[in-house]
Design a protein around this motif. Structure first.
Motif, PDB file in Angstrom:
ATOM      1  N   ALA A  60       0.845  -1.195   0.000  1.00  0.00           N
ATOM      2  CA  ALA A  60       0.000   0.000   0.000  1.00  0.00           C
ATOM      3  C   ALA A  60       0.873   1.235   0.000  1.00  0.00           C
ATOM      4  O   ALA A  60       2.029   1.205   0.433  1.00  0.00           O
ATOM      5  CB  ALA A  60      -0.922   0.012   1.213  1.00  0.00           C
ATOM      6  N   ASP A  61       0.307   2.337  -0.490  1.00  0.00           N
ATOM      7  CA  ASP A  61       0.988   3.626  -0.434  1.00  0.00           C
ATOM      8  C   ASP A  61       0.784   4.311   0.915  1.00  0.00           C
ATOM      9  O   ASP A  61       1.623   5.089   1.356  1.00  0.00           O
ATOM     10  CB  ASP A  61       0.447   4.547  -1.531  1.00  0.00           C
ATOM     11  N   VAL A  62      -0.367   4.028   1.533  1.00  0.00           N
ATOM     12  CA  VAL A  62      -0.730   4.638   2.808  1.00  0.00           C
ATOM     13  C   VAL A  62      -1.276   3.548   3.717  1.00  0.00           C
ATOM     14  O   VAL A  62      -2.037   2.680   3.260  1.00  0.00           O
ATOM     15  CB  VAL A  62      -1.799   5.743   2.609  1.00  0.00           C
ATOM     16  N   VAL A  63      -0.883   3.573   4.984  1.00  0.00           N
ATOM     17  CA  VAL A  63      -1.424   2.638   5.979  1.00  0.00           C
ATOM     18  C   VAL A  63      -2.053   3.455   7.103  1.00  0.00           C
ATOM     19  O   VAL A  63      -1.424   4.372   7.647  1.00  0.00           O
ATOM     20  CB  VAL A  63      -0.328   1.710   6.545  1.00  0.00           C
ATOM     21  N   VAL A  64      -3.282   3.121   7.436  1.00  0.00           N
ATOM     22  CA  VAL A  64      -3.988   3.737   8.558  1.00  0.00           C
ATOM     23  C   VAL A  64      -4.254   2.653   9.589  1.00  0.00           C
ATOM     24  O   VAL A  64      -4.830   1.611   9.251  1.00  0.00           O
ATOM     25  CB  VAL A  64      -5.321   4.364   8.120  1.00  0.00           C
ATOM     26  N   SER A  65      -3.846   2.876  10.826  1.00  0.00           N
ATOM     27  CA  SER A  65      -4.116   1.906  11.875  1.00  0.00           C
ATOM     28  C   SER A  65      -5.233   2.406  12.781  1.00  0.00           C
ATOM     29  O   SER A  65      -5.110   3.440  13.434  1.00  0.00           O
ATOM     30  CB  SER A  65      -2.876   1.621  12.723  1.00  0.00           C
ATOM     31  N   ASN A  66      -6.322   1.643  12.807  1.00  0.00           N
ATOM     32  CA  ASN A  66      -7.418   1.882  13.740  1.00  0.00           C
ATOM     33  C   ASN A  66      -7.270   0.986  14.972  1.00  0.00           C
ATOM     34  O   ASN A  66      -8.126   0.994  15.844  1.00  0.00           O
ATOM     35  CB  ASN A  66      -8.761   1.620  13.038  1.00  0.00           C
ATOM     36  N   ALA A  67      -6.185   0.211  15.008  1.00  0.00           N
ATOM     37  CA  ALA A  67      -5.876  -0.541  16.223  1.00  0.00           C
ATOM     38  C   ALA A  67      -5.463   0.434  17.317  1.00  0.00           C
ATOM     39  O   ALA A  67      -5.110   1.588  17.051  1.00  0.00           O
ATOM     40  CB  ALA A  67      -4.755  -1.543  15.953  1.00  0.00           C
ATOM     41  N   ASP A  68      -5.528  -0.015  18.563  1.00  0.00           N
ATOM     42  CA  ASP A  68      -5.068   0.833  19.659  1.00  0.00           C
ATOM     43  C   ASP A  68      -3.620   1.252  19.410  1.00  0.00           C
ATOM     44  O   ASP A  68      -2.802   0.440  18.972  1.00  0.00           O
ATOM     45  CB  ASP A  68      -5.177   0.065  20.982  1.00  0.00           C
ATOM     46  N   PRO A  69      -3.265   2.524  19.672  1.00  0.00           N
ATOM     47  CA  PRO A  69      -1.878   2.935  19.455  1.00  0.00           C
ATOM     48  C   PRO A  69      -0.876   2.075  20.210  1.00  0.00           C
ATOM     49  O   PRO A  69       0.241   1.853  19.721  1.00  0.00           O
ATOM     50  CB  PRO A  69      -1.861   4.382  19.958  1.00  0.00           C
ATOM     51  N   GLY A  70      -1.246   1.586  21.396  1.00  0.00           N
ATOM     52  CA  GLY A  70      -0.340   0.700  22.117  1.00  0.00           C
ATOM     53  C   GLY A  70      -0.045  -0.554  21.332  1.00  0.00           C
ATOM     54  O   GLY A  70       1.103  -1.015  21.253  1.00  0.00           O
TER      55      GLY A  70
ATOM     56  N   PRO B 133      -0.910  10.033  21.160  1.00  0.00           N
ATOM     57  CA  PRO B 133      -0.383   9.581  19.870  1.00  0.00           C
ATOM     58  C   PRO B 133      -1.032  10.353  18.726  1.00  0.00           C
ATOM     59  O   PRO B 133      -2.253  10.525  18.701  1.00  0.00           O
ATOM     60  CB  PRO B 133      -0.758   8.095  19.847  1.00  0.00           C
ATOM     61  N   HIS B 134      -0.227  10.828  17.799  1.00  0.00           N
ATOM     62  CA  HIS B 134      -0.716  11.720  16.763  1.00  0.00           C
ATOM     63  C   HIS B 134      -1.452  10.974  15.657  1.00  0.00           C
ATOM     64  O   HIS B 134      -1.200   9.798  15.407  1.00  0.00           O
ATOM     65  CB  HIS B 134       0.446  12.508  16.161  1.00  0.00           C
ATOM     66  N   ASN B 135      -2.310  11.713  14.948  1.00  0.00           N
ATOM     67  CA  ASN B 135      -3.015  11.135  13.802  1.00  0.00           C
ATOM     68  C   ASN B 135      -2.048  10.804  12.675  1.00  0.00           C
ATOM     69  O   ASN B 135      -2.286   9.872  11.901  1.00  0.00           O
ATOM     70  CB  ASN B 135      -4.079  12.108  13.297  1.00  0.00           C
ATOM     71  N   ILE B 136      -0.987  11.574  12.554  1.00  0.00           N
ATOM     72  CA  ILE B 136       0.087  11.259  11.618  1.00  0.00           C
ATOM     73  C   ILE B 136       1.257  10.743  12.455  1.00  0.00           C
ATOM     74  O   ILE B 136       1.733  11.418  13.367  1.00  0.00           O
ATOM     75  CB  ILE B 136       0.472  12.487  10.768  1.00  0.00           C
ATOM     76  N   SER B 137       1.697   9.533  12.159  1.00  0.00           N
ATOM     77  CA  SER B 137       2.650   8.868  13.038  1.00  0.00           C
ATOM     78  C   SER B 137       3.958   9.632  13.162  1.00  0.00           C
ATOM     79  O   SER B 137       4.515  10.113  12.169  1.00  0.00           O
ATOM     80  CB  SER B 137       2.933   7.454  12.519  1.00  0.00           C
ATOM     81  N   GLU B 138       4.432   9.718  14.409  1.00  0.00           N
ATOM     82  CA  GLU B 138       5.739  10.308  14.665  1.00  0.00           C
ATOM     83  C   GLU B 138       6.869   9.341  14.337  1.00  0.00           C
ATOM     84  O   GLU B 138       8.031   9.746  14.282  1.00  0.00           O
ATOM     85  CB  GLU B 138       5.877  10.701  16.143  1.00  0.00           C
ATOM     86  N   GLU B 139       6.539   8.084  14.140  1.00  0.00           N
ATOM     87  CA  GLU B 139       7.561   7.046  14.003  1.00  0.00           C
ATOM     88  C   GLU B 139       7.847   6.670  12.554  1.00  0.00           C
ATOM     89  O   GLU B 139       8.991   6.388  12.204  1.00  0.00           O
ATOM     90  CB  GLU B 139       7.124   5.787  14.764  1.00  0.00           C
ATOM     91  N   VAL B 140       6.800   6.656  11.703  1.00  0.00           N
ATOM     92  CA  VAL B 140       6.948   6.138  10.340  1.00  0.00           C
ATOM     93  C   VAL B 140       6.186   7.017   9.365  1.00  0.00           C
ATOM     94  O   VAL B 140       4.957   7.131   9.481  1.00  0.00           O
ATOM     95  CB  VAL B 140       6.428   4.690  10.237  1.00  0.00           C
ATOM     96  N   PRO B 141       6.839   7.643   8.401  1.00  0.00           N
ATOM     97  CA  PRO B 141       6.104   8.355   7.349  1.00  0.00           C
ATOM     98  C   PRO B 141       5.165   7.400   6.610  1.00  0.00           C
ATOM     99  O   PRO B 141       5.477   6.219   6.422  1.00  0.00           O
ATOM    100  CB  PRO B 141       7.218   8.868   6.430  1.00  0.00           C
ATOM    101  N   GLY B 142       4.030   7.915   6.203  1.00  0.00           N
ATOM    102  CA  GLY B 142       3.071   7.088   5.472  1.00  0.00           C
ATOM    103  C   GLY B 142       2.146   6.299   6.366  1.00  0.00           C
ATOM    104  O   GLY B 142       1.257   5.593   5.881  1.00  0.00           O
ATOM    105  N   LEU B 143       2.319   6.407   7.701  1.00  0.00           N
ATOM    106  CA  LEU B 143       1.445   5.730   8.655  1.00  0.00           C
ATOM    107  C   LEU B 143       0.608   6.772   9.385  1.00  0.00           C
ATOM    108  O   LEU B 143       1.127   7.783   9.848  1.00  0.00           O
ATOM    109  CB  LEU B 143       2.265   4.925   9.665  1.00  0.00           C
ATOM    110  N   TYR B 144      -0.681   6.482   9.499  1.00  0.00           N
ATOM    111  CA  TYR B 144      -1.618   7.376  10.159  1.00  0.00           C
ATOM    112  C   TYR B 144      -2.422   6.579  11.182  1.00  0.00           C
ATOM    113  O   TYR B 144      -2.582   5.369  11.053  1.00  0.00           O
ATOM    114  CB  TYR B 144      -2.559   8.029   9.134  1.00  0.00           C
ATOM    115  N   LEU B 145      -2.935   7.282  12.193  1.00  0.00           N
ATOM    116  CA  LEU B 145      -3.682   6.621  13.255  1.00  0.00           C
ATOM    117  C   LEU B 145      -5.087   7.198  13.350  1.00  0.00           C
ATOM    118  O   LEU B 145      -5.289   8.412  13.178  1.00  0.00           O
ATOM    119  CB  LEU B 145      -2.985   6.784  14.605  1.00  0.00           C
ATOM    120  N   ALA B 146      -6.044   6.318  13.635  1.00  0.00           N
ATOM    121  CA  ALA B 146      -7.429   6.716  13.860  1.00  0.00           C
ATOM    122  C   ALA B 146      -7.952   5.960  15.063  1.00  0.00           C
ATOM    123  O   ALA B 146      -7.367   4.972  15.497  1.00  0.00           O
ATOM    124  CB  ALA B 146      -8.280   6.419  12.621  1.00  0.00           C
ATOM    125  N   GLY B 147      -9.063   6.433  15.626  1.00  0.00           N
ATOM    126  CA  GLY B 147      -9.682   5.714  16.732  1.00  0.00           C
ATOM    127  C   GLY B 147      -9.501   6.393  18.071  1.00  0.00           C
ATOM    128  O   GLY B 147      -8.930   7.481  18.184  1.00  0.00           O
TER     129      GLY B 147
END
Length: 528
Positions: free
Chosen positions: A286-296, A473-487
């Protein structure tokens, strides 16, 4: 909607033919589905991967013995958030889901026999306050003004934009100071009203998003304005109906919602998120990954092979997590007309408030007393139970699994359920024991195993001031470009409006889909 079980062939050929970039969303909770809808509206070809058998995550349901048990959220407090989401996709929410306004919202019952009925009508609410404590009416009205002020700043301003830049936090610090964000919800309520029952009625709401009312920032009194301004609604068919409608929108956009597909790892290529590996070994680029899993779970498990700078394992262990939940779902026979005074929502308050909250959040002790949130959806929606019968959901906040004196739920679950039954019979539902026909119990261990929630927490990280906005934890990941968080675990936070809002924020951060290229070609995944 077609539901799938693992293993599932995921169709990537149409991704190539569509000429759009591919996005993968991990988890079909409400935040993940809302994110998929937002990305689909921006031209992305979206695949949602979820380990459960139906969409909705914590908002899904289980059917048993003719009863439908809605497992998680039970109400909608900001329906315009859902309507705006549908509108962004060129759709009308009300064409897909029927919302019914609740009147009353809920009834609170104390041990001394006194009650408080919450409604949207201003005059009715002032009359309720005056009935309990005439001297507190003016303070109650001031509290509502405080709530509205925090709504416009905390919800309509901060809650609708990303807070991933430290500079954005610095800019709003003076406003936080003016609104006394350092003061807790309960402390703020106590400055406005004197009656301890009213202090409870105005301060318990943070428990619905996993917060300790005695420590969560007073910004969260904005919930009182949400109820007053927009009402409290029930979705016919439960929140499960909302999730299924969301999945249909994703599919109508050309995306996929794949059930029974558990993601085991987020993969990195050329320093960016480049896809996922599933538990069965399949790799999906994928070009973009969004994780709706718990940030932990996202950072500690899905990125376990990637070095982390901020959300390290020690930091996640040090975080304050929301409480756990003990939930008893049960059906009753021939009771539809048996308890006419018991409406859709009731809150049965135990003998202690502050000390009980301390047991839940700080000492981790399973107390002998409890306070209960009782959901009777059959009062509104006959489809949840056989004709003449009832379906119930009763929730008690309990400690999460991370305390040093961890609770053995294999041993404690049935005694605790029996205490819950005894309290319900004595305070709300006389004769209940002989009417129960179906029964299902969720403990914090269920939340850990079913939802992969760290420490079995019910609502991810607790929304204290230093775990909110930029500190979350930010909506745009501080750890990996191209990773976003929701939930619930990211900004703006838990609750149905919050998790829907995470997708709105995320959509401002993810660019529009790129022009056509062969995105289905295997990428040089660093983790392989």
């Amino acid at each position: 909607m077609t539901q799938h079980r693992n293993p599932v062939p995921i169709d990537t050929s149409r991704n190539m033919a569509s000429g759009r970039g591919r996005a993968i969303v991990i988890g079909a909770g409400l935040g993940g589905l809302a994110s998929a809808m937002r990305l689909g509206a921006k031209g992305w070809q979206v695949t949602v991967l979820d380990r459960l058998d139906r969409p909705g995550g914590r908002g899904s349901s289980i059917s048993q013995g003719g009863h439908r048990f809605d497992l998680g959220p039970t109400i909608v407090t900001v329906p315009q958030g859902l309507r705006e989401l549908w509108a962004a996709c060129g759709r009308r929410f009300d064409d897909d889901v029927t919302l019914v306004p609740m009147d009353p919202f809920y009834r609170i019952l104390w041990e001394d026999g006194s009650t408080f009925t919450a409604r949207q009508d201003d005059a009715a609410m002032r009359a309720e306050v005056a009935r309990l404590s005439p001297g507190d009416v003016a303070g109650y009205e001031r509290f509502l003004k405080d709530s509205e002020e925090r709504y416009w700043f905390g919800y309509e301003d901060l809650g609708r934009r990303s807070m991933h830049r430290l500079a954005d936090l610095v800019k709003v610090l003076p406003r936080f100071g003016m609104l006394r964000a350092d003061r807790s919800v309960h402390a703020h309520a106590s400055r406005r009203v004197q009656d301890p029952r009213l202090r409870f009625a105005l301060s318990f709401h943070p428990l619905f998003i996993g917060g300790d009312p005695f420590h969560v920032t007073s910004m969260y009194i904005l919930v009182s304005h949400l109820e007053k301004a927009f009402g409290v609604h029930y979705a016919m068919g439960g929140v499960q109906a909302i999730a299924q409608a969301m999945a249909r929108v994703v599919e109508d956009q050309g995306g996929q919602v794949v059930q029974g597909a558990e993601v085991d790892e987020i993969l990195i290529a050329n320093g960016r998120a480049a896809g996922v590996r599933l538990a069965d070994g399949r790799v999906e680029p994928a070009d973009v990954v969004v994780s709706n899993a718990d940030p932990g779970h996202t950072y500690d498990r899905l990125l376990r092979n990637h070095p982390r700078r901020r959300w390290t394992t020690p930091k996640l262990k040090r975080a304050r997590w929301s409480m756990g939940l003990f939930v008893w779902y049960f059906g009753t026979k021939g009771t539809r007309d048996l308890w006419p005074e018991v409406g859709h929502h009731s809150i049965v308050v135990g003998p202690r408030y502050r000390d009980h909250i301390r047991d839940i959040f700080q000492t981790g002790r399973l107390a002998g007393d409890m306070s209960l949130y009782v959901h009777r959806p059959s009062a509104t929606d006959p489809s949840v139970a056989p004709e003449g019968d009832d379906t119930f959901y009763v929730l008690s906040p309990v400690p999460h699994l991370g305390h040093d004196n961890g609770i053995d739920w294999q041993r404690e679950a049935e005694p605790y359920r029996q205490k819950m039954l005894d309290m319900l019979e004595a305070r709300l539902l006389p004769g209940l024991a002989e009417r129960v026909t179906e029964s299902l119990v969720f403990t914090p261990e269920t939340f850990r195993d079913r939802y992969l929630s760290p420490f079995g927490a019910g609502f991810s990280m607790e929304p204290r001031i230093l775990q909110s906005a930029w500190f979350r934890p930010h909506n745009i990941s501080e750890e990996v470009p191209g990773l976003y968080l929701a939930g619930a675990g990211t900004h703006p936070g838990a609750g149905v409006p919050g998790v829907i809002g995470t997708a709105e924020v995320l959509a401002t951060l993810v660019p529009d889909a790129p022009p056509r290229r062969d995105i289905a070609r295997p990428l040089p995944l660093a983790a392989e």
